[in-house]
Design a protein around this motif. Structure first.
Motif, short mmCIF file in Angstrom:
data_model
loop_
_atom_site.label_atom_id
_atom_site.label_comp_id
_atom_site.label_asym_id
_atom_site.label_seq_id
_atom_site.Cartn_x
_atom_site.Cartn_y
_atom_site.Cartn_z
N GLY A 1 -39.21 -20.42 6.86
CA GLY A 1 -37.58 -20.17 6.77
C GLY A 1 -37.70 -18.84 8.24
N CYS A 2 -38.69 -18.44 8.57
CA CYS A 2 -37.91 -18.24 9.83
C CYS A 2 -38.08 -19.29 10.86
CB CYS A 2 -39.20 -17.20 9.99
SG CYS A 2 -39.32 -16.43 11.79
N ALA A 3 -38.44 -20.15 10.41
CA ALA A 3 -38.42 -21.26 12.12
C ALA A 3 -37.08 -21.59 12.06
CB ALA A 3 -39.18 -22.11 11.34
N MET A 4 -36.23 -22.13 10.98
CA MET A 4 -34.95 -22.45 10.25
C MET A 4 -34.08 -21.22 10.30
SD MET A 4 -34.18 -24.58 7.91
CE MET A 4 -33.10 -24.78 7.03
N LEU A 5 -34.03 -20.28 10.56
CA LEU A 5 -33.35 -19.00 10.61
C LEU A 5 -33.26 -18.95 12.56
CD1 LEU A 5 -33.60 -17.05 7.80
CD2 LEU A 5 -31.44 -18.93 8.32
N ARG A 6 -34.59 -19.19 13.43
CA ARG A 6 -34.49 -18.97 14.28
C ARG A 6 -34.33 -20.00 15.07
NH1 ARG A 6 -37.77 -15.56 18.09
NH2 ARG A 6 -38.92 -16.63 19.58
N TYR A 7 -35.24 -21.36 14.18
CA TYR A 7 -35.11 -22.47 15.81
C TYR A 7 -34.12 -23.91 15.26
CZ TYR A 7 -39.98 -20.71 17.30
OH TYR A 7 -40.37 -19.77 17.69
N VAL A 8 -33.57 -23.44 14.29
CA VAL A 8 -32.34 -24.57 13.33
C VAL A 8 -31.73 -24.01 13.39
CG1 VAL A 8 -32.42 -26.34 11.83
CG2 VAL A 8 -33.83 -26.07 12.85
N ILE A 9 -30.88 -23.30 12.40
CA ILE A 9 -29.63 -22.45 12.63
C ILE A 9 -29.38 -20.76 13.84
CG2 ILE A 9 -27.93 -21.57 11.33
CD1 ILE A 9 -28.92 -23.63 9.69
N LYS A 10 -30.16 -20.43 14.16
CA LYS A 10 -30.19 -19.87 15.44
C LYS A 10 -29.44 -18.36 15.23
CE LYS A 10 -30.58 -23.34 19.09
NZ LYS A 10 -29.72 -24.67 18.60
N VAL A 11 -29.82 -17.77 13.94
CA VAL A 11 -29.37 -16.90 13.35
C VAL A 11 -29.50 -15.75 14.65
CG1 VAL A 11 -28.29 -15.07 12.02
CG2 VAL A 11 -29.20 -17.45 10.95
N GLU A 12 -28.59 -14.43 15.23
CA GLU A 12 -29.05 -13.37 15.66
C GLU A 12 -29.35 -12.09 15.35
OE1 GLU A 12 -30.35 -13.20 19.27
OE2 GLU A 12 -29.43 -15.47 19.44
N PRO A 13 -29.86 -11.23 15.73
CA PRO A 13 -30.80 -11.40 16.61
C PRO A 13 -32.62 -11.88 16.27
CG PRO A 13 -31.49 -9.31 15.02
CD PRO A 13 -29.98 -10.21 14.48
N LEU A 14 -32.89 -12.91 14.87
CA LEU A 14 -34.04 -13.73 15.01
C LEU A 14 -34.25 -14.34 16.38
CD1 LEU A 14 -36.32 -13.76 13.20
CD2 LEU A 14 -35.78 -15.54 11.56
N ALA A 15 -33.57 -14.42 16.11
CA ALA A 15 -33.20 -15.98 17.16
C ALA A 15 -33.44 -16.20 18.68
CB ALA A 15 -32.34 -17.24 17.82
N SER A 16 -33.01 -14.32 19.40
CA SER A 16 -33.71 -14.15 20.72
C SER A 16 -34.82 -12.84 20.12
CB SER A 16 -32.82 -13.36 20.91
OG SER A 16 -31.28 -14.04 21.44
N ALA A 17 -35.42 -13.10 19.57
CA ALA A 17 -36.47 -11.84 19.27
C ALA A 17 -37.69 -12.32 19.82
CB ALA A 17 -36.55 -11.59 17.43
N ASP A 18 -38.16 -10.94 19.76
CA ASP A 18 -39.66 -11.60 21.25
C ASP A 18 -40.69 -11.97 19.91
OD1 ASP A 18 -41.99 -11.13 22.84
OD2 ASP A 18 -42.14 -9.05 22.36
N PRO A 19 -41.18 -13.71 20.14
CA PRO A 19 -42.46 -13.68 19.15
C PRO A 19 -43.49 -12.88 18.68
CG PRO A 19 -42.07 -14.97 20.85
CD PRO A 19 -41.60 -14.13 21.50
N GLU A 20 -44.59 -11.64 19.96
CA GLU A 20 -44.70 -10.95 19.37
C GLU A 20 -44.09 -9.55 18.35
OE1 GLU A 20 -48.22 -10.44 19.86
OE2 GLU A 20 -47.92 -12.30 20.75
N GLN A 21 -42.74 -9.06 18.47
CA GLN A 21 -42.90 -8.64 17.46
C GLN A 21 -42.28 -9.35 15.80
OE1 GLN A 21 -37.86 -7.66 17.92
NE2 GLN A 21 -37.98 -6.40 16.30
#
Lengths: 204, 204
Positions: A168-188
């Motif tokens: 789900g995180c991959a979907m929203l971050r890499y596919v749908i690109k919802v912010e702020p998740l898409a630009s969040a620091d991977p370590e965070q």
């Protein structure tokens, strides 16, 4: 081409044994590219054969149906990842959540693995045959192997719910690109998700 | 049809004012069905118009571009759900995880809302314009409104990670149909996921 150079008469598209490994690999690489670019439904065995410069019959000869070509292309793309479950399950059990989370982020943050993964996801969402391949390969091979290390009666469900968080995180971050998740620091994100994944795998 | 029955001469597909609301609704319902069945890419304004029995110009007149028709169709499908964020955020904060989880499962377990949701998900995964609509409507309207109730500096990221858990679960359960997750009792899943969602929203 050695097949032409040695002048051997042969059936069209059926190479001599010595180059068959190369041809098979070339078909696989081409298939992966075609599936990545076009998705499962719009890719055809004929198109793969044309792009690889071979006869369609040769693609069928090596791999069988389009579904089987797709499965083989995924397997090749994820061959390195298939060794991961043992590495993830290895080591102290209280670090398995972080190891799994870091592994998944590593795969997604690397463009070389992100592209085929996106292709698989897109294909699986849109096509039942592709979803079946996804189920068999990713679910059965990857998730089951992590589950096998957990020694819990509901290990499979636990691994799937952990995977759901990461998918789900991959979907929203890499596919749908919802912010702020898409630009969040991977370590965070790893810091937030690893304990959740850990909880699914070994929690109460 | 009243337009034919009263014998009024009119431009093809342009109804008299009194029935414009009905026509607009009929176009929207048809659009929702077309997008659900074919996905975003394979659906055309012309196809929607034909299925609704109106002129394509009328679809453009009411809604604009295909992307705008898609957005309107999603908005109608989710009009009831758009009231949910306040209801979810209402009540004691320590129950918000369970309320959100139950709401999402309610939407997915009901075939009437599952079908358009699947269509949106499939479209958003495959098409950037559809993904943009998804981002704007679902992310901005639904997630932001839940986040607004949380009073946390990283409320938006928290809501998105909670949504990621539920989106991923929906992907694996309803789209990819991975077992045992696909056949698991919804109450068992709510029991496992509600604390995770709660942790994302209000945890440390």
């Amino acid at each position: 081409m050695s097949g032409d150079a040695d002048g051997t008469a042969r059936r069209r598209g059926r190479p001599p044994r010595t180059e068959s490994g190369d041809t098979r690999d070339r078909i696989l690489v081409t298939a992966r590219e075609e599936f990545s670019e076009r998705g499962y439904e719009k890719t055809s065995v004929r198109g793969i054969a044309k792009a690889a410069g071979v006869d369609p019959a040769l693609v069928h000869h090596y791999f069988g149906t389009k579904e089987q070509v797709f499965a083989a292309a995924i397997e090749v793309a994820f061959a390195p990842a298939m060794d991961a479950p043992e590495a993830i399950a290895d080591g102290p059990l209280d670090g398995v959540g972080e190891r799994l989370t870091r592994f998944i982020f590593g795969v997604w943050e690397n463009p070389a693995t992100r592209t085929p993964l996106l292709a698989i996801l897109r294909s699986a969402v849109n096509n039942e045959a592709a979803a079946a391949v996804f189920r068999r390969l990713i679910a059965a091979q990857l998730l089951r192997r992590v589950a096998a290390q957990l020694n819990s009666p509901d290990a499979e469900l636990r691994v799937e719910l952990a995977a759901a968080q990461l998918v789900g995180c991959a979907m929203l971050r890499y596919v749908i690109k919802v912010e702020p998740l898409a630009s969040a620091d991977p370590e965070q994100l790893v810091a937030r998700l690893a304990p959740v994944v850990q909880g699914h795998l070994t929690g109460p």
